[in-house]
Design a protein around this motif. Sequence first.
Motif: not given
Length: 512
Positions: A256-258, A319-330
């Motif tokens: 996201e920074i890039a 919000r910028y992490r995921s687990s097995y393609g599932q957004n961690l925050l959601q």
Amino acid sequence: MGIISIVTGLIGLIIGGGVAFLVLSKQSNSKAQSIIADAEEKAKQYKKTRELEAKEKFLSLKQEHEKEVRNREKEISAAENEVRKKEQSLSDKINHNERKAKELDEIKKNLNKQLEIINIKKEEVEKSHQQQVKQLEKIAGLTAEEAKKDLVEALKEDARTDALAQVKLIVEEAKLTAHKDAKRMILQTIQRTAAEQAIENTVTVFNIENDEVKGRIIGREGRNIRALESATGIEIIVDDTPEAIILSGFDPVRREIARMSLHRLITDGRIHPARIEEVVEKTRRDVESEILEYGERTVIDLGINGLHPELIRIVGRMRYRSSYGQNLLQHSREVANMCAIMATEFGLDPKLAKRAGLLHDIGKVPDEDPETPHALLGMKWAEKYGEHPDVVNAIGAHHDEIEMTNLISPIVQACDAISGSRPGARREDSEAYIKRLQDLEKLALSFNGVEKAFAIQAGRELRVIVDSDILEDKQADLLSFDISQKIMKEMIYPGQIKVTVIRERRAVNYAK
């Protein structure tokens, strides 16, 4: 004669000049008087105008003052009416309470009288009972104690038989009721929680207006792209893909920074190593601020109060992490809402359950200490920042790393499994997915008596068909348990897997 005429002329001139002077002086006096008269007239008109304006202003102020006085009088009158109403209401309540107190006194007196009558009747019944007992002892030739012992022994055997049957019936009813209630709670929880799924990848595609920008991004001898990769830690792939640049990296925050840095550089037009470092640093600060904003917004949306600022920042980083393609925050928001609903159904504190559900996966956010399980790491963070002991235990126990000490912990564990295992919540690589299903079927086929095995429901259920000639019904129950235990020991999978063993006996004959 000539002198006389000259003198006469001079005298005439003098007389004429004097006359002219007198005439002019009269004219000037008349003009002055006219000017003075005009000035006095204007002064009178100005004075009248000012007097009228002063009167109008005075009348306006007077009206405003009177209006304000009337409004104040209305407010005071309304307040007085309200006070009178409250006094009347209070007086009515006092009168009502006095009436109730009198009624209670009357009821108490009546109850005392009835109790006296009941006590008298009780004494009479007791005397009658004693007389009947004495008569029965004479007739039966047994004392009351001996008859009681015989009756108790006889009833014990009947009670044991009835109790065993009753216990079995109660256990069966409890199982059915518990299963029904559990299904109802889980279904209500899932139905009341709707969430969109955001799938995070390891690649971000950055669109550009034209391919000329690619050369500016690469720079002379590649110095710009090297500076970008060095500053962001992201691999920037510039290939033949039209109007697109690929940003590759496992860390979504860095990507996201890039992405934001590239957008600012292209918009600004100045692309060189010094400018790149400046923009990347500024973007990094903006992203950190955005992370904090996401955390605060999430906490406000869920109605969670008193969360430590560092934990709020960690929630934003989800919000910028995921687990097995599932957004961690959601996923965490979904688990928090489910926990609150389920805790309400069980009569527990929904706010505490929602807090534990939101924080249960905070151990996945930090990059340091990768050898510690995320549940234990999250538990340490929650304990460090002063979270409630029940929340700390729920975070550490949601994958059974520690023992559960309260009722919120199993609720968080169940809601985490529901959110992660429902269809469409997570995704994985197709090859790994197919291999996992094949391994499931091979594992089931390795047991004796298994004819066929099918992995269905996206790997959430394993149906095993056994040979009815080899295995009996009781052995089928044991086989289902053994297969589930072997899956837990030997395989890695999200959520849970239901093992269903099917034993069918068919008798086929032909009439010829």
